[in-house]
Design an enzyme around this catalytic site. Structure first.
Site, PDB file in Angstrom:
ATOM      1  N   PRO A  10      10.558 -40.573  62.987  1.00 20.59           N
ATOM      2  CA  PRO A  10      10.267 -42.336  61.893  1.00 20.59           C
ATOM      3  C   PRO A  10      10.744 -43.027  63.317  1.00 20.59           C
ATOM      4  CG  PRO A  10      12.229 -40.207  61.126  1.00 20.59           C
ATOM      5  CD  PRO A  10      11.438 -39.776  62.053  1.00 20.59           C
ATOM      6  N   ARG A  18       9.183 -52.842  70.556  1.00 17.86           N
ATOM      7  CA  ARG A  18      10.892 -53.373  70.859  1.00 17.86           C
ATOM      8  C   ARG A  18      11.754 -52.454  71.500  1.00 17.86           C
ATOM      9  NH1 ARG A  18      11.936 -54.442  64.907  1.00 17.86           N
ATOM     10  NH2 ARG A  18      13.814 -55.620  65.857  1.00 17.86           N
ATOM     11  N   ALA A  77      15.633 -40.816  63.668  1.00 17.98           N
ATOM     12  CA  ALA A  77      17.399 -41.152  63.329  1.00 17.98           C
ATOM     13  C   ALA A  77      17.783 -39.644  62.381  1.00 17.98           C
ATOM     14  CB  ALA A  77      17.035 -41.454  62.102  1.00 17.98           C
ATOM     15  N   GLU A  98      14.926 -29.325  71.667  1.00 20.70           N
ATOM     16  CA  GLU A  98      15.492 -30.820  71.105  1.00 20.70           C
ATOM     17  C   GLU A  98      14.769 -31.725  71.839  1.00 20.70           C
ATOM     18  OE1 GLU A  98      19.106 -31.229  69.113  1.00 20.70           O
ATOM     19  OE2 GLU A  98      19.080 -33.306  68.641  1.00 20.70           O
ATOM     20  N   ARG A 107      25.733 -43.400  72.496  1.00 17.72           N
ATOM     21  CA  ARG A 107      25.371 -44.779  71.487  1.00 17.72           C
ATOM     22  C   ARG A 107      26.425 -45.036  70.550  1.00 17.72           C
ATOM     23  NH1 ARG A 107      19.228 -45.104  70.311  1.00 17.72           N
ATOM     24  NH2 ARG A 107      19.805 -47.031  70.305  1.00 17.72           N
TER      25      ARG A 107
HETATM   26  O1  CA2 Z   1      16.332 -41.220  71.625  1.00 20.76           O
HETATM   27  C1  CA2 Z   1      16.005 -40.945  70.811  1.00 20.76           C
HETATM   28  O2  CA2 Z   1      14.554 -40.168  71.513  1.00 20.76           O
HETATM   29  C2  CA2 Z   1      16.238 -40.883  69.764  1.00 20.76           C
HETATM   30  O3  CA2 Z   1      16.145 -40.162  68.472  1.00 20.76           O
HETATM   31  C3  CA2 Z   1      15.362 -42.534  69.189  1.00 20.76           C
HETATM   32  C4  CA2 Z   1      15.991 -42.023  67.611  1.00 20.76           C
HETATM   33  C5  CA2 Z   1      17.129 -42.598  66.798  1.00 20.76           C
HETATM   34  O4  CA2 Z   1      17.522 -43.087  65.528  1.00 20.76           O
HETATM   35  C6  CA2 Z   1      18.254 -41.324  68.241  1.00 20.76           C
HETATM   36  O5  CA2 Z   1      19.673 -41.513  67.475  1.00 20.76           O
HETATM   37  C7  CA2 Z   1      17.895 -41.134  68.817  1.00 20.76           C
HETATM   38  C8  CA2 Z   1      15.338 -44.054  67.194  1.00 20.76           C
HETATM   39  C9  CA2 Z   1      14.156 -43.922  67.462  1.00 20.76           C
HETATM   40  C10 CA2 Z   1      13.660 -45.762  67.191  1.00 20.76           C
HETATM   41  O6  CA2 Z   1      12.519 -45.958  68.247  1.00 20.76           O
HETATM   42  C11 CA2 Z   1      11.972 -47.459  67.948  1.00 20.76           C
HETATM   43  C12 CA2 Z   1      11.393 -47.334  69.409  1.00 20.76           C
HETATM   44  C13 CA2 Z   1      10.899 -48.746  69.614  1.00 20.76           C
HETATM   45  C14 CA2 Z   1      11.595 -49.616  68.951  1.00 20.76           C
HETATM   46  C15 CA2 Z   1      12.384 -49.206  68.049  1.00 20.76           C
HETATM   47  C16 CA2 Z   1      12.382 -47.996  67.332  1.00 20.76           C
END
Ligand code: CA2
Length: 146
Positions: A10, A18, A77, A98, A107
């Site tokens: 997701p 962003r 997430a 993964e 974080r």
């Molecule tokens: O660092 C990663 O690849 C994560 O899997 C990204 C997830 C986060 O919940 C994990 O903790 C780490 C979130 C992806 C959200 O992607 C976005 C991309 C552009 C703008 C906002 C969010």
């Protein structure tokens, strides 16, 4: 060529729009092209997909299991709480890596634990797009020649 599924969870479809300080400026389309090219160099054929749906991710994991396909997965997430993804990945029939673009360990505390890591062969995090390229290298080494 050996097929490999690269599946993204997701919000990763919003890459490049962003939070560039966390996720960089690469779009999901750029990421897909880079993975396809990196895979080709390794003699693999990567199919890159993204969904915001846990159900669809479970379906893609089942597809990999049934087809004995190696998997690179960024559960986003869902990494932190989806026992459904974990249970599906526990049935794996080929290597699973993964990946994370950011370094969740550096974080917020809710990102420090992944419920998926224990059922993956390895985890690569914090290296941006390179996390995926290294994951594909690991898949190539773990699976050997097609
Ligand atoms: O660092 C990663 O690849 C994560 O899997 C990204 C997830 C986060 O919940 C994990 O903790 C780490 C979130 C992806 C959200 O992607 C976005 C991309 C552009 C703008 C906002 C969010």
């Amino acid at each position: 060529m050996r097929r490999v599924l690269v599946i993204n969870g997701p919000n990763l479809g919003r890459l490049g729009s962003r939070e560039p300080e966390v996720y960089g400026t690469t779009t999901h389309a750029d990421l897909a092209r880079a993975c396809e090219a990196a895979a080709r160099e390794l003699g693999l054929s990567a199919e890159v997909r993204q969904t915001d749906s846990e159900t669809e991710l479970v379906g893609w994991i089942h597809e990999a299991i049934d087809g004995r396909l190696p998997l690179v997965i960024n559960p986003a997430a869902f990494s932190h709480y989806s026992y459904a993804l974990r249970d599906a990945l526990a049935m794996r029939t080929a290597p699973v890596i993964e990946v994370h673009i950011s370094n969740p360990a550096a974080r917020e505390s809710f990102r420090h634990h992944s419920v998926v890591s224990a059922v993956a062969d390895g985890t690569i995090a914090g290296l941006g797009l390179q996390s995926y390229e290294l994951a594909l290298q690991a898949i190539a080494r773990l699976t050997g020649p097609a």
